[in-house]
Design a protein around this motif. Structure first.
Motif, PDB file in Angstrom:
ATOM      1  N   ALA A  26       0.919  -1.378  -0.212  1.00  0.00           N
ATOM      2  CA  ALA A  26      -0.491   0.253   0.362  1.00  0.00           C
ATOM      3  C   ALA A  26       0.954   0.831   0.197  1.00  0.00           C
ATOM      4  O   ALA A  26       0.579   2.083  -1.115  1.00  0.00           O
ATOM      5  N   CYS A  29       1.426   1.832  -3.591  1.00  0.00           N
ATOM      6  CA  CYS A  29       0.954   2.004  -4.397  1.00  0.00           C
ATOM      7  C   CYS A  29       0.345   3.087  -4.279  1.00  0.00           C
ATOM      8  O   CYS A  29      -0.426   4.405  -4.957  1.00  0.00           O
ATOM      9  N   TYR A  30       0.501   4.325  -3.559  1.00  0.00           N
ATOM     10  CA  TYR A  30      -0.145   5.021  -2.524  1.00  0.00           C
ATOM     11  C   TYR A  30       0.731   6.351  -2.367  1.00  0.00           C
ATOM     12  O   TYR A  30       0.693   7.566  -1.626  1.00  0.00           O
ATOM     13  N   ASN A 141      -4.181   0.742   3.441  1.00  0.00           N
ATOM     14  CA  ASN A 141      -4.612   1.417   2.116  1.00  0.00           C
ATOM     15  C   ASN A 141      -6.132   1.864   1.935  1.00  0.00           C
ATOM     16  O   ASN A 141      -6.107   3.225   0.879  1.00  0.00           O
ATOM     17  N   VAL A 142      -7.370   1.678   2.833  1.00  0.00           N
ATOM     18  CA  VAL A 142      -8.074   3.214   2.507  1.00  0.00           C
ATOM     19  C   VAL A 142      -7.906   4.178   3.395  1.00  0.00           C
ATOM     20  O   VAL A 142      -8.302   5.291   2.683  1.00  0.00           O
ATOM     21  N   TYR A 145      -5.576   5.712   0.171  1.00  0.00           N
ATOM     22  CA  TYR A 145      -6.134   6.335  -0.598  1.00  0.00           C
ATOM     23  C   TYR A 145      -6.450   7.295  -1.020  1.00  0.00           C
ATOM     24  O   TYR A 145      -6.657   8.571  -1.749  1.00  0.00           O
ATOM     25  N   ASP A 146      -7.283   7.485   0.568  1.00  0.00           N
ATOM     26  CA  ASP A 146      -8.178   8.444   1.088  1.00  0.00           C
ATOM     27  C   ASP A 146      -7.012  10.287   0.722  1.00  0.00           C
ATOM     28  O   ASP A 146      -7.111  11.046   0.470  1.00  0.00           O
ATOM     29  N   ALA A 149      -6.697  10.367  -2.941  1.00  0.00           N
ATOM     30  CA  ALA A 149      -7.352  11.018  -4.018  1.00  0.00           C
ATOM     31  C   ALA A 149      -7.900  12.457  -3.540  1.00  0.00           C
ATOM     32  O   ALA A 149      -8.095  13.367  -4.352  1.00  0.00           O
ATOM     33  N   ARG A 154      -2.454  15.493  -7.733  1.00  0.00           N
ATOM     34  CA  ARG A 154      -2.141  14.563  -8.272  1.00  0.00           C
ATOM     35  C   ARG A 154      -2.185  14.433  -9.490  1.00  0.00           C
ATOM     36  O   ARG A 154      -3.028  14.656 -10.255  1.00  0.00           O
ATOM     37  N   SER A 164       0.597   3.982 -13.222  1.00  0.00           N
ATOM     38  CA  SER A 164      -0.099   2.363 -12.440  1.00  0.00           C
ATOM     39  C   SER A 164       0.117   1.041 -12.096  1.00  0.00           C
ATOM     40  O   SER A 164       0.233   0.600 -11.972  1.00  0.00           O
TER      41      SER A 164
END
Length: 178
Positions: A26, A29-30, A141-142, A145-146, A149, A154, A164
């Motif tokens: 994670a 990814c973020y 992860n959440v 992601y937040d 986002a 971004r 990605s």
């Protein structure tokens, strides 16, 4: 550390190498900068071969540090906001939270919660609205992601998708039929 942006993950005494691997993935990814952990359970489990699966399949641990520390509050400098993420009364719902530019997000262990002393020193306390407790790696992860986002700078759209996806994915949405 960038002068403008920083996101670190702090894990209080995690026990599962599977969760820590998922958190590393994670982080990659973020775009998290570092992962810190306290306690002896994770290194003991990882060294004893109890890492059931290699969940860091993107090899984020090759570029993002995973560091054991005595204190998460002392792991980053004073310009970094401390944000605890836990199901505690009075916390801010994640959808309403405005992420600081520089933050260390602290998560409690899989089988516990963040202690009151750490909560008391936090700049903010947030929770992920859910029914019941989420898995530790899923919560990270959440949260990440937040943060991504909601980031104003971004990459968006096809550029983000191209950067990605893996090499096996070249699918495109066809142009709308007229």
């Amino acid at each position: 550390m960038s002068d403008k942006q920083y996101s670190g993950i702090g894990l209080l005494n995690p026990k599962s190498p599977t969760n820590v691997g998922g958190i590393m993935r994670a982080a990659g990814c973020y775009r998290a900068d570092a992962v810190f952990y306290t306690g002896k359970r994770y290194p003991l489990a990882a060294n004893n071969g109890n890492a059931q699966y290699n969940t860091d399949t993107q090899s984020a641990s090759n570029t993002i540090t995973l560091t054991g520390v005595d204190s998460l509050l002392e792991a980053v400098d004073e310009t970094v906001s401390i944000v605890c993420v836990d199901l505690v009364e009075g916390a801010i719902p994640l959808p309403d939270f405005v992420h600081p530019d520089k933050a260390l997000y602290i998560f409690g262990p899989e089988d516990g919660t963040i202690n009151q002393q750490v909560i008391n020193q936090a700049d903010a306390v947030v929770y992920v609205p859910t029914v019941g407790c989420m898995n530790l790696a899923a919560s990270v992860n959440v949260l990440l992601y937040d943060r991504l986002a909601k980031a104003a700078d971004r990459k968006v759209g096809d550029a983000l998708i191209r950067s990605s996806r893996d090499t096996n994915n070249r699918v495109k949405v066809p142009p709308a039929a007229n």
